[in-house]
Motif scaffolding. Structure first.
Motif, PDB file in Angstrom:
ATOM      1  N   MET A   1       2.642 -11.875 -23.121  1.00  0.00           N
ATOM      2  CA  MET A   1       1.451 -11.043 -23.254  1.00  0.00           C
ATOM      3  C   MET A   1       1.807  -9.791 -24.059  1.00  0.00           C
ATOM      4  SD  MET A   1      -0.820  -8.913 -20.447  1.00  0.00           S
ATOM      5  CE  MET A   1      -1.629 -10.310 -19.694  1.00  0.00           C
TER       6      MET A   1
ATOM      7  N   GLY B   1      -3.014  -8.405 -24.305  1.00  0.00           N
ATOM      8  CA  GLY B   1      -3.958  -9.009 -23.371  1.00  0.00           C
ATOM      9  C   GLY B   1      -5.216  -9.563 -24.002  1.00  0.00           C
TER      10      GLY B   1
ATOM     11  N   GLU C   1       5.949  -9.733 -20.535  1.00  0.00           N
ATOM     12  CA  GLU C   1       4.917  -8.810 -21.014  1.00  0.00           C
ATOM     13  C   GLU C   1       5.563  -7.773 -21.935  1.00  0.00           C
ATOM     14  OE1 GLU C   1       3.406  -5.604 -18.674  1.00  0.00           O
ATOM     15  OE2 GLU C   1       4.788  -6.046 -17.012  1.00  0.00           O
TER      16      GLU C   1
ATOM     17  N   LYS D   1      -3.293  -2.351 -22.189  1.00  0.00           N
ATOM     18  CA  LYS D   1      -3.652  -3.755 -22.116  1.00  0.00           C
ATOM     19  C   LYS D   1      -5.162  -3.899 -21.941  1.00  0.00           C
ATOM     20  CE  LYS D   1       0.572  -5.575 -22.012  1.00  0.00           C
ATOM     21  NZ  LYS D   1       1.327  -4.378 -22.392  1.00  0.00           N
TER      22      LYS D   1
ATOM     23  N   TYR E   1      -2.339  -8.140 -13.589  1.00  0.00           N
ATOM     24  CA  TYR E   1      -1.600  -9.339 -13.958  1.00  0.00           C
ATOM     25  C   TYR E   1      -0.211  -9.261 -13.336  1.00  0.00           C
ATOM     26  CZ  TYR E   1       0.277  -6.099 -17.433  1.00  0.00           C
ATOM     27  OH  TYR E   1       0.853  -5.012 -18.043  1.00  0.00           O
TER      28      TYR E   1
ATOM     29  N   SER F   1       3.872 -10.304 -14.059  1.00  0.00           N
ATOM     30  CA  SER F   1       4.851 -10.731 -15.061  1.00  0.00           C
ATOM     31  C   SER F   1       6.222 -10.852 -14.399  1.00  0.00           C
ATOM     32  CB  SER F   1       4.916  -9.735 -16.219  1.00  0.00           C
ATOM     33  OG  SER F   1       5.443  -8.491 -15.786  1.00  0.00           O
TER      34      SER F   1
ATOM     35  N   GLN G   1       9.848  -7.733 -18.504  1.00  0.00           N
ATOM     36  CA  GLN G   1       9.225  -6.739 -19.377  1.00  0.00           C
ATOM     37  C   GLN G   1      10.050  -6.583 -20.659  1.00  0.00           C
ATOM     38  OE1 GLN G   1       9.148  -3.269 -16.816  1.00  0.00           O
ATOM     39  NE2 GLN G   1       7.055  -3.694 -16.160  1.00  0.00           N
TER      40      GLN G   1
ATOM     41  N   SER H   1      10.576  -7.427 -14.165  1.00  0.00           N
ATOM     42  CA  SER H   1       9.321  -6.712 -13.948  1.00  0.00           C
ATOM     43  C   SER H   1       9.395  -5.820 -12.735  1.00  0.00           C
ATOM     44  CB  SER H   1       8.184  -7.729 -13.781  1.00  0.00           C
ATOM     45  OG  SER H   1       6.979  -7.094 -13.459  1.00  0.00           O
TER      46      SER H   1
END
Length: 273
Positions: free
Chosen positions: A207, A210, A235, A242, A247, A249, A252, A267
């Motif tokens: 992502m 988004g 992400e 975003k 959400y 994840s 990161q 994350s």
């Protein structure tokens, strides 16, 4: 008929339950399979339940009623999830992973059965309580991960196309704006893919801003269905704001270091581990 020891029954019950996550299995199946009394099977299931719980490998729930039985709900410990995320971060941070445009080469990761299975269990565990009908993803790299999540939740996978296929019949298409480039793109889904009023989650490999997730939300509205959750493998937090608020994840991405390595870390969901 064969008689089975407790160890043999417990092993068989564990295999059947874990290979059919979120599916209710009537005790009659086990009594007939192992030629054992219902009370004996119930005692075996208690052992399975306690063992899986102690190992943080999920849980076994009892389903009441005439058509009831037991079912396995997947699970994984925070510590094991964090260790897995750290190992993947280490793999992806190698300099040879960077390709022109500051992209990370991760195709081999997304098609690695062991890695994708572990990631799928982590994400599925985050959505266990939502009681969804479908897992939705967009072709193509996110398909293996979404398949694993769908399997662990015991629901069907739905794949949204970038371009409609004539062989799939009538489709619903929408245009949406990419969150990172604001470029207009198209996504399509066949009309018979999702029943009206369904509850879904969206799973993807990466992502950035988004935009794709926002497009999925709008596409599901065309089917009078609802998106209850979003899960991604990686992400990009460097991209800032975003287009979706909630959400989950696993990893990161924080950009590129002066040494030319990708900056990645587990994350924030693992910080309490």
């Amino acid at each position: 008929m064969n008689k089975y020891s407790r160890n043999q029954r417990v092993t068989g019950i564990t295999k059947i339950l874990t290979e059919n996550p979120n599916k209710t299995i009537n005790l009659k199946k086990f009594t007939e399979l192992f030629n054992a009394a219902k009370s004996t099977i119930s005692e075996d299931i208690v052992i399975v339940r306690e063992t899986l719980s102690m190992l943080a490998m999920g849980r076994v729930e009892t389903v009441a009623g005439a058509a009831g039985g037991v079912k396995y709900i997947c699970g994984v410990s925070q510590e094991e999830s964090r260790i897995f995320a750290e190992e993947v971060c280490e793999i992806l941070s190698h300099k040879d992973r960077l390709i022109p445009g500051n992209f990370i080469s991760m195709t081999d990761i997304m098609y690695n059965p062991e890695i994708v299975h572990k990631a799928g269990v982590i994400l599925a565990s985050a959505f266990n309580e939502l009681h969804i009908d479908y897992v939705v993803t967009v072709e193509t790299k996110g398909i293996p991960l979404a398949f694993e999540v769908a399997k662990m939740l015991g629901v069907q996978l739905v794949i949204v196309r970038r371009d409609p296929k004539v062989t799939e019949g009538s489709t619903v298409s929408i245009n949406y704006a990419s969150g990172s480039t604001n470029r207009i793109q198209t996504m399509s889904l066949t009309r018979n893919s999702i029943k009206k009023g369904s509850k879904c989650i969206f799973i993807d490999d990466f992502m950035k801003a988004g935009g794709t997730a926002r497009g999925i939300i709008n596409l599901l509205k065309e089917f009078e269905s609802e998106l209850l959750g979003i899960g991604v493998f990686i992400e990009n937090i460097e991209s800032g704001h975003k287009l979706v608020e909630e959400y989950v994840s696993i990893i990161q991405f924080k950009g590129i270091s002066p040494e030319g390595k990708s900056k990645l870390n587990p994350s924030e969901i693992f910080e309490k581990a």
